[in-house]
Design a protein around this motif. Structure first.
Motif, PDB file in Angstrom:
ATOM      1  N   ALA A 104      -0.293  13.905  -5.272  1.00  0.00           N
ATOM      2  CA  ALA A 104      -1.256  12.818  -5.444  1.00  0.00           C
ATOM      3  C   ALA A 104      -1.427  12.497  -6.922  1.00  0.00           C
ATOM      4  CB  ALA A 104      -2.596  13.190  -4.821  1.00  0.00           C
ATOM      5  N   ALA A 105      -1.454  13.537  -7.756  1.00  0.00           N
ATOM      6  CA  ALA A 105      -1.572  13.334  -9.202  1.00  0.00           C
ATOM      7  C   ALA A 105      -0.294  12.721  -9.773  1.00  0.00           C
ATOM      8  CB  ALA A 105      -1.876  14.668  -9.884  1.00  0.00           C
ATOM      9  N   GLU A 106       0.831  13.139  -9.213  1.00  0.00           N
ATOM     10  CA  GLU A 106       2.132  12.677  -9.711  1.00  0.00           C
ATOM     11  C   GLU A 106       2.447  11.247  -9.291  1.00  0.00           C
ATOM     12  OE1 GLU A 106       6.846  13.523  -8.627  1.00  0.00           O
ATOM     13  OE2 GLU A 106       5.321  15.006  -8.094  1.00  0.00           O
ATOM     14  N   LEU A 107       2.201  10.923  -8.018  1.00  0.00           N
ATOM     15  CA  LEU A 107       2.619   9.634  -7.463  1.00  0.00           C
ATOM     16  C   LEU A 107       1.531   8.563  -7.491  1.00  0.00           C
ATOM     17  CD1 LEU A 107       4.520  11.001  -4.321  1.00  0.00           C
ATOM     18  CD2 LEU A 107       5.518  10.219  -6.488  1.00  0.00           C
ATOM     19  N   ALA A 108       0.254   8.989  -7.625  1.00  0.00           N
ATOM     20  CA  ALA A 108      -0.877   8.050  -7.617  1.00  0.00           C
ATOM     21  C   ALA A 108      -0.810   7.077  -6.440  1.00  0.00           C
ATOM     22  CB  ALA A 108      -0.925   7.279  -8.937  1.00  0.00           C
ATOM     23  N   PRO A 109      -0.754   7.598  -5.210  1.00  0.00           N
ATOM     24  CA  PRO A 109      -0.713   6.718  -4.045  1.00  0.00           C
ATOM     25  C   PRO A 109      -2.051   6.018  -3.834  1.00  0.00           C
ATOM     26  CG  PRO A 109      -1.092   8.958  -3.334  1.00  0.00           C
ATOM     27  CD  PRO A 109      -0.850   9.015  -4.827  1.00  0.00           C
ATOM     28  N   ASP A 110      -2.062   4.997  -3.016  1.00  0.00           N
ATOM     29  CA  ASP A 110      -3.315   4.324  -2.678  1.00  0.00           C
ATOM     30  C   ASP A 110      -4.077   5.121  -1.623  1.00  0.00           C
ATOM     31  OD1 ASP A 110      -2.894   1.860  -4.265  1.00  0.00           O
ATOM     32  OD2 ASP A 110      -1.194   1.612  -2.897  1.00  0.00           O
ATOM     33  N   VAL A 111      -3.331   5.708  -0.693  1.00  0.00           N
ATOM     34  CA  VAL A 111      -3.936   6.448   0.416  1.00  0.00           C
ATOM     35  C   VAL A 111      -3.179   7.757   0.642  1.00  0.00           C
ATOM     36  CG1 VAL A 111      -4.466   6.432   2.896  1.00  0.00           C
ATOM     37  CG2 VAL A 111      -4.698   4.326   1.557  1.00  0.00           C
ATOM     38  N   VAL A 112      -3.934   8.832   0.874  1.00  0.00           N
ATOM     39  CA  VAL A 112      -3.342  10.103   1.272  1.00  0.00           C
ATOM     40  C   VAL A 112      -3.725  10.365   2.725  1.00  0.00           C
ATOM     41  CG1 VAL A 112      -3.209  12.592   0.875  1.00  0.00           C
ATOM     42  CG2 VAL A 112      -3.537  11.038  -1.063  1.00  0.00           C
ATOM     43  N   LEU A 113      -2.724  10.463   3.603  1.00  0.00           N
ATOM     44  CA  LEU A 113      -2.966  10.855   4.989  1.00  0.00           C
ATOM     45  C   LEU A 113      -2.953  12.380   5.007  1.00  0.00           C
ATOM     46  CD1 LEU A 113      -0.848   8.427   7.223  1.00  0.00           C
ATOM     47  CD2 LEU A 113      -3.320   8.676   7.169  1.00  0.00           C
ATOM     48  N   MET A 114      -4.101  12.980   5.258  1.00  0.00           N
ATOM     49  CA  MET A 114      -4.281  14.419   5.043  1.00  0.00           C
ATOM     50  C   MET A 114      -4.560  15.168   6.349  1.00  0.00           C
ATOM     51  SD  MET A 114      -4.603  16.732   2.526  1.00  0.00           S
ATOM     52  CE  MET A 114      -5.231  15.912   1.035  1.00  0.00           C
ATOM     53  N   ASP A 115      -3.674  16.102   6.673  1.00  0.00           N
ATOM     54  CA  ASP A 115      -3.932  17.003   7.795  1.00  0.00           C
ATOM     55  C   ASP A 115      -5.001  18.007   7.355  1.00  0.00           C
ATOM     56  OD1 ASP A 115      -3.685  18.213  10.275  1.00  0.00           O
ATOM     57  OD2 ASP A 115      -2.043  19.511   9.646  1.00  0.00           O
ATOM     58  N   ILE A 121       0.851  -1.188   0.000  1.00  0.00           N
ATOM     59  CA  ILE A 121       0.000   0.000   0.000  1.00  0.00           C
ATOM     60  C   ILE A 121       0.887   1.237   0.000  1.00  0.00           C
ATOM     61  CG2 ILE A 121      -1.763   1.285   1.275  1.00  0.00           C
ATOM     62  CD1 ILE A 121      -2.537  -1.410   2.589  1.00  0.00           C
ATOM     63  N   ARG A 122       0.712   2.086  -1.005  1.00  0.00           N
ATOM     64  CA  ARG A 122       1.529   3.288  -1.147  1.00  0.00           C
ATOM     65  C   ARG A 122       0.825   4.489  -0.518  1.00  0.00           C
ATOM     66  NH1 ARG A 122       1.037   4.215  -6.351  1.00  0.00           N
ATOM     67  NH2 ARG A 122      -0.620   2.672  -6.455  1.00  0.00           N
ATOM     68  N   VAL A 123       1.534   5.192   0.351  1.00  0.00           N
ATOM     69  CA  VAL A 123       0.940   6.271   1.133  1.00  0.00           C
ATOM     70  C   VAL A 123       1.632   7.606   0.864  1.00  0.00           C
ATOM     71  CG1 VAL A 123       0.503   7.135   3.477  1.00  0.00           C
ATOM     72  CG2 VAL A 123       0.226   4.697   2.968  1.00  0.00           C
ATOM     73  N   LEU A 124       0.840   8.657   0.742  1.00  0.00           N
ATOM     74  CA  LEU A 124       1.343  10.026   0.654  1.00  0.00           C
ATOM     75  C   LEU A 124       0.962  10.739   1.944  1.00  0.00           C
ATOM     76  CD1 LEU A 124       2.440  12.564  -0.826  1.00  0.00           C
ATOM     77  CD2 LEU A 124       0.122  12.875  -1.743  1.00  0.00           C
ATOM     78  N   LEU A 125       1.944  11.340   2.616  1.00  0.00           N
ATOM     79  CA  LEU A 125       1.714  12.054   3.870  1.00  0.00           C
ATOM     80  C   LEU A 125       1.633  13.552   3.609  1.00  0.00           C
ATOM     81  CD1 LEU A 125       4.134  10.278   6.380  1.00  0.00           C
ATOM     82  CD2 LEU A 125       1.654  10.336   6.504  1.00  0.00           C
ATOM     83  N   ALA A 126       0.545  14.183   4.039  1.00  0.00           N
ATOM     84  CA  ALA A 126       0.384  15.624   3.868  1.00  0.00           C
ATOM     85  C   ALA A 126       0.175  16.275   5.235  1.00  0.00           C
ATOM     86  CB  ALA A 126      -0.801  15.922   2.956  1.00  0.00           C
ATOM     87  N   ASP A 127       1.200  16.982   5.707  1.00  0.00           N
ATOM     88  CA  ASP A 127       1.132  17.655   7.005  1.00  0.00           C
ATOM     89  C   ASP A 127       2.191  18.752   7.014  1.00  0.00           C
ATOM     90  OD1 ASP A 127       1.579  18.185   9.961  1.00  0.00           O
ATOM     91  OD2 ASP A 127       0.030  16.643  10.087  1.00  0.00           O
ATOM     92  N   ASP A 128       1.849  19.908   7.585  1.00  0.00           N
ATOM     93  CA  ASP A 128       2.809  21.017   7.572  1.00  0.00           C
ATOM     94  C   ASP A 128       3.844  20.921   8.683  1.00  0.00           C
ATOM     95  OD1 ASP A 128       0.837  21.473   9.483  1.00  0.00           O
ATOM     96  OD2 ASP A 128       1.026  23.645   9.355  1.00  0.00           O
ATOM     97  N   GLN A 129       3.694  19.922   9.562  1.00  0.00           N
ATOM     98  CA  GLN A 129       4.664  19.749  10.639  1.00  0.00           C
ATOM     99  C   GLN A 129       5.656  18.638  10.279  1.00  0.00           C
ATOM    100  OE1 GLN A 129       3.039  19.649  14.673  1.00  0.00           O
ATOM    101  NE2 GLN A 129       1.072  20.342  13.852  1.00  0.00           N
ATOM    102  N   LYS A 130       6.920  19.015  10.193  1.00  0.00           N
ATOM    103  CA  LYS A 130       7.958  18.074   9.773  1.00  0.00           C
ATOM    104  C   LYS A 130       8.067  16.884  10.710  1.00  0.00           C
ATOM    105  CE  LYS A 130      12.851  17.903   8.455  1.00  0.00           C
ATOM    106  NZ  LYS A 130      14.102  18.695   8.306  1.00  0.00           N
TER     107      LYS A 130
END
Length: 231
Positions: free
Chosen positions: A48-59, A7-16
């Motif tokens: 998300a458009a570039e990597l086509a992950p399965d799940v985006v963890l979104m803040d 499962i490929r995940v993209l993490l979106a959060d402004d805190q490093k």
């Protein structure tokens, strides 16, 4: 033996630190890998458009573009229904923005203080196309904020017209989905096969033009088919 798909995940959060921490936790799972990170909603949409992950963890609260609008853009671009699923992350368990994110197409949400096991399982659930609904906070949010809706307004009337297109059994299944029951639990309650329930759920989503079980639950509360705290 066939190897399980990662499962490929993209993490979106402004805190490093949050991004780094979640990356370590998820990459430790044998069936999950973090393929990218985003520091705000705008970058989340682009990646998300570039990597086509399965799940985006979104803040939710991020600069430039917030998580709600980012969620909407990602899910609206997913016209075929096979694109990234969005799992919203929030610090507060009664954040009104979470409900708006669900309406925007998110498949559920997790608190940022979730355990490593809860985080990994949440990703798996959403990746399977299921809703992270129950038991827990998403259902409580749906009940709280959908209960504020004016069912007698023009919007409520239009939603009820859509409900009228469902069969009696489909309406019954929809109400149980909104209560947070799994397919197996619904099958046991209705004394039918689990596959039969899956078929009903699929038909409900098609007829109502909804993406997943989470949106179906929101729809059921919005129409008054299911009422907070009631039957």
């Amino acid at each position: 033996m066939t190897r399980a798909r990662t499962i490929r995940v993209l993490l979106a959060d402004d805190q490093k630190l949050v991004r780094q921490g979640f990356t370590v936790l998820l990459d430790a799972e044998p069936d999950i890998t973090v393929t990218g990170q985003a520091v705000d909603g705008m970058e989340a949409v682009e990646r998300a458009a570039e990597l086509a992950p399965d799940v985006v963890l979104m803040d939710i609260r991020m600069p430039r573009l917030g998580g709600i609008e980012a969620t909407r853009r990602i899910t609206e671009a997913n016209t075929a229904g096979d694109g990234p699923k969005v799992l919203v992350l929030t610090t507060f368990d009664l954040d009104e923005y979470v409900f708006e994110a669900l309406r925007a197409g998110a498949s559920g949400f997790l608190l940022k203080d979730a355990s490593a096991a809860e985080l990994a399982e949440g990703v798996r659930v959403v990746a399977r196309g299921e809703a992270l609904l129950a038991p827990g906070l998403t259902k409580r949010l749906i009940e709280k904020f959908a209960g504020m809706r004016d069912e007698n307004g023009p919007g409520g009337a239009r939603l009820m017209e859509r409900v009228a297109g469902l069969t009696e059994r489909e309406t019954e299944v929809l109400a149980l989905v909104a209560r947070g029951l799994s397919n197996l639990e619904i099958a046991e309650q209705l004394v039918v096969a689990e596959q039969t329930v899956k078929t009903h759920v699929s038909r409900i989503l098609v007829k109502l033009g909804l993406r997943d079980r989470t949106q179906a639950a929101v729809f059921a509360y919005e129409t008054g088919l299911v009422r907070p705290g009631g039957a």
